[in-house]
Every structure is written in structure tokens, then in C-alpha cells.
Design a protein around this motif. Structure first.
Motif, mmCIF file in Angstrom:
data_model
loop_
_atom_site.group_PDB
_atom_site.id
_atom_site.type_symbol
_atom_site.label_atom_id
_atom_site.label_comp_id
_atom_site.label_asym_id
_atom_site.label_seq_id
_atom_site.Cartn_x
_atom_site.Cartn_y
_atom_site.Cartn_z
ATOM 1 N N GLN A 145 7.936 6.488 -7.655
ATOM 2 C CA GLN A 145 7.470 7.794 -7.176
ATOM 3 C C GLN A 145 7.409 8.792 -8.333
ATOM 4 N N ASN A 184 0.807 -1.225 0.000
ATOM 5 C CA ASN A 184 0.000 0.000 0.000
ATOM 6 C C ASN A 184 0.838 1.272 0.000
ATOM 7 N N THR A 185 2.133 1.128 -0.266
ATOM 8 C CA THR A 185 2.993 2.301 -0.416
ATOM 9 C C THR A 185 3.691 2.248 -1.776
ATOM 10 N N ARG A 222 -4.780 -2.994 -0.993
ATOM 11 C CA ARG A 222 -4.482 -3.396 0.392
ATOM 12 C C ARG A 222 -4.692 -4.897 0.599
ATOM 13 N N ASP A 280 -2.867 5.069 -2.353
ATOM 14 C CA ASP A 280 -2.676 3.634 -2.158
ATOM 15 C C ASP A 280 -2.352 2.979 -3.502
#
Length: 389
Positions: A13, A6-7, A318, A347
Motif C-alpha cells: 500500500q 486484484n487488491t 484480474r 487493480d
């Protein structure tokens, strides 16, 4: 217990969607497939069509590092790109090559497929005129009726090959199985028998070469389901951890482990709550059956997520399954995250791959879409960043 994702990974990025390529899994598949044929049989890694959506250059470089003997591409454009990026492994262009590209093929030592008399005349004329070497593989139509010389063409083909100059080298002869099915072996066996007969018919024309030509007919399905008697095999789907057919998986999955190489991720970028009976997406094709929490993800059919998945497929958030609601748009999908605790913007959403203990395979996504997993992965937009792990 496997932790859910979940990251956003560091390399992802700043990206709204990305594809992850696990080169360790690729290496495992290479080593597993090398063990299937008898010792000494060469392995060609097929990297056509952007390496089945996995990324042409990084996958080819990884396969070269893993010691694959040959690489197969669809076009001279792909082959030239690999040479430009420093890939030195022998390359075979499986598709048709325009005469305008013969000079590049000769210079870069890229082997070409010849599958018709007009194509043979083109390469023969070019090599005779320029006195430059071209290496070719002759494609035989053993029953699939796509590319290739028919069995009845063998006498004429043998004469034509005997008359070519020393600058045209017959480096290989190959064919392709239309049905490598362990539950219908007779179909593949018939093609293999015809291929043997064609090789024999061409032997006088090809024996003049220094060393016998490479012979190959088995792709992934053939490698897994048929004993191999020839000098090379071609692995495409299986290299990427994709079983070529449900029948092959059923027959061979206990003997050989194939690990999926590709995962596809996106993000939750917006969340909202709607009431029971409210509708979602273009043409209001789906109404929610309960008060629902929905999330927007910034991918759609432009990215390669099929419109056929509208209202059908799942994604993972998740570590839980979330259904796609309404129509897949050009650049967005909406998913139902009702009951998934803690969902928030940014998420990670898994479109293909694992998240915690849950997995959504390319094959399952293909079943939702009514197509094949080959199409699902190869149609992932090549502009999407491939993150190499």
C-alpha cells in the motif's frame, strides 16, 4: 479455483510498483539443489547484481538462514554491504577488486578472485607489505576466455604462488563453464578436463595450504547437467527458480522442481475508451483494431521494463492477459483491457508472476523482448521496493 489478484497487498500500500520475493520458494530451491551433488559438496549461493534483481541483503540473509555454505558477489562493495548488514557467511568476490579495497577485504574476511598476473602481484605486494591476511580464489580460464589464467600460464603461476608469503592464502581454485548444455556435453566436458589438468599443475604450489583449496566449476547449468567431482558448486539462476537454459529445463525438469521466487506488480491508474483505428503512444506506432478499453500503468523502461516489449508483451489483470499497446515509455505503459470484466483503477497488474490460473514467467517476458530472463530480472530497478514474503 485460484483466485485472481486484484487488491493491493498490505505491504504494498502506497507503492505504484513493487517486487515480491517468496523466501519459501527460495528455500525449496536451496534444498532441491543441495540434493543434486554428492553428499558433502558445499553450495555457494550467488547474490551478485542485487541477487539477480531479487534484493541483495534480504536474499543473502535468507540464504544464510537456509544454511548455504558460501555467498558469491560481484564486487567488494556488495560484500562490504552484506558484512555491514550482519551477514557472516563466507563471501567470495567474483569480479576484480581494486587494491584500495584490500584492507576491507582482510578486515572483514572477504575472499577475493585473482585471475591475472597483475592482480596476483597486487595482492602479493600488499600482503607482504602489511603482513595482513588475504584469502583468494584463483580463477582458471578453461575455455570461456573471460576472466582467468590460461592453461599455458600454469608453470609460471605455480612458481608465483610458491613464492607468496604466508599472509596470502590460496583458499580456492575455480573456473566457469561457458556451455552447460545437456545436448552438447562434450563442450563442458572439455572445459572440466582442462580444469583438472590445471589443478594438477598447481598442486605443488597449493598443497602448502592448511587443507586442500576449495575447487569449483559448476554454476546452475553445471549443477543440473554434469556430475560433480569437486568440493563446491555455485548456484545463481536456479536458486531463483530460473532454468539456466531451455535444454536444461527439457532434460531435468522431471527430476528437480525449481520454483520462481520473484513476482513484479504494478497498478492500473487510469482507464479510457478509444475508437477503432486510434493510435497509442510515442510516434503512434500502434493502432487499435477495435473499439478498445485501455489502461495506463505507472512503470516503464526506467523501472527496468524493457522498451523492446513495446507492442509485444502481455501483462496479467484480474487473472487475464492484457497486451502492451504502443511504445513502452520511460515511466508508463498502456495496456489493452478490452473484454476483461470489472477492471478499475487501483487493480493490481502482474508484469512477472502468477495471477489466478495465469502465469507470466520471466522467461516468457524475455522471449517477447528478444533477450534472456537473466537480463529481465537483474535490470529491475533496485530502487523499487522488494517485499519479502
Amino acid at each position: 479455483m485460484t483466485k485472481s489478484m486484484n487488491t493491493i497487498p498490505k505491504k504494498a500500500q502506497g507503492l505504484r510498483t513493487w517486487v515480491e520475493i517468496d523466501t519459501r520458494a527460495l528455500g525449496k530451491n536451496v534444498h532441491a539443489l543441495k540434493r543434486v551433488p554428492k553428499k558433502g559438496v558445499l553450495l555457494m549461493g550467488i547474490v551478485k547484481s542485487n541477487a539477480y534483481g531479487h534484493g541483495l541483503v534480504p536474499v543473502a540473509q535468507a540464504l544464510e538462514a537456509y544454511g548455504v555454505a558460501w555467498l558469491g558477489v560481484d564486487s567488494l562493495v556488495e560484500a562490504a554491504r552484506l558484512r555491514k548488514e550482519g551477514v557472516r557467511t563466507p563471501l567470495l568476490v567474483l569480479g576484480y577488486t581494486l587494491p584500495e579495497h584490500f584492507a576491507t577485504a582482510s578486515k572483514e574476511k572477504i575472499s577475493l578472485t585473482i585471475s591475472s598476473f597483475p592482480a596476483l602481484r597486487e595482492v602479493s605486494t600488499w600482503t607482504a607489505k602489511t603482513k595482513k591476511r588475504l584469502n583468494v580464489h584463483i580463477k582458471i580460464d578453461s575455455g570461456m576466455h573471460r576472466q582467468g589464467f590460461l592453461s599455458e600460464d600454469m608453470p609460471e603461476l605455480s612458481r608465483a604462488l610458491s613464492e607468496t608469503t604466508k599472509f596470502l592464502r590460496i583458499e580456492g581454485i575455480y573456473s566457469h563453464l561457458a556451455e552447460a548444455n545437456p545436448e552438447a556435453l562434450v563442450l563442458g566436458e572439455k572445459q572440466i578436463e582442462l580444469f583438472r589438468d590445471c589443478i594438477k599443475a598447481l598442486s605443488l604450489a597449493t598443497d602448502r595450504e592448511r587443507g586442500k583449496p576449495l575447487l569449483h566449476i559448476s554454476a546452475s547449468g553445471g549443477i543440473l547437467c554434469f556430475p560433480n567431482e569437486f568440493s563446491m558448486v555455485r548456484a545463481g539462476a536456479a536458486l531463483y527458480g530460473l532454468w539456466p537454459s531451455p535444454e536444461a529445463h527439457k532434460a531435468k525438469s522431471k527430476e528437480i522442481a525449481l520454483t520462481p521466487v520473484l513476482s513484479w506488480r504494478t497498478l492500473v491508474v487510469e482507464i479510457k475508451h478509444i475508437r477503432r483505428g486510434e493510435k497509442v503512444g510515442y510516434s503512434f506506432t500502434e493502432a487499435v483494431r477495435r473499439d478498445s478499453t485501455i489502461a495506463v500503468c505507472p512503470i516503464g523502461y526506467w523501472h527496468g521494463y524493457p522498451r523492446a516489449l513495446s507492442g509485444k508483451s502481455d501483462v496479467l489483470v484480474r487473472g487475464k492477459r492484457a497486451k502492451v499497446l504502443g511504445r513502452v515509455s520511460m515511466d508508463m505503459i498502456v495496456i489493452d483491457v478490452t473484454g476483461i470484466r470489472g477492471v478499475s483503477a487501483m487493480d493490481v497488474v502482474t508484469l512477472i508472476g502468477k495471477d489466478g490460473t495465469e502465469e507470466l514467467s520471466a522467461d516468457e517476458v524475455a522471449c517477447f523482448a528478444g533477450t534472456t530472463h537473466y537480463e529481465i530480472v537483474t535490470r529491475i530497478n533496485p530502487l523499487i521496493e522488494r517485499i519479502i514474503k
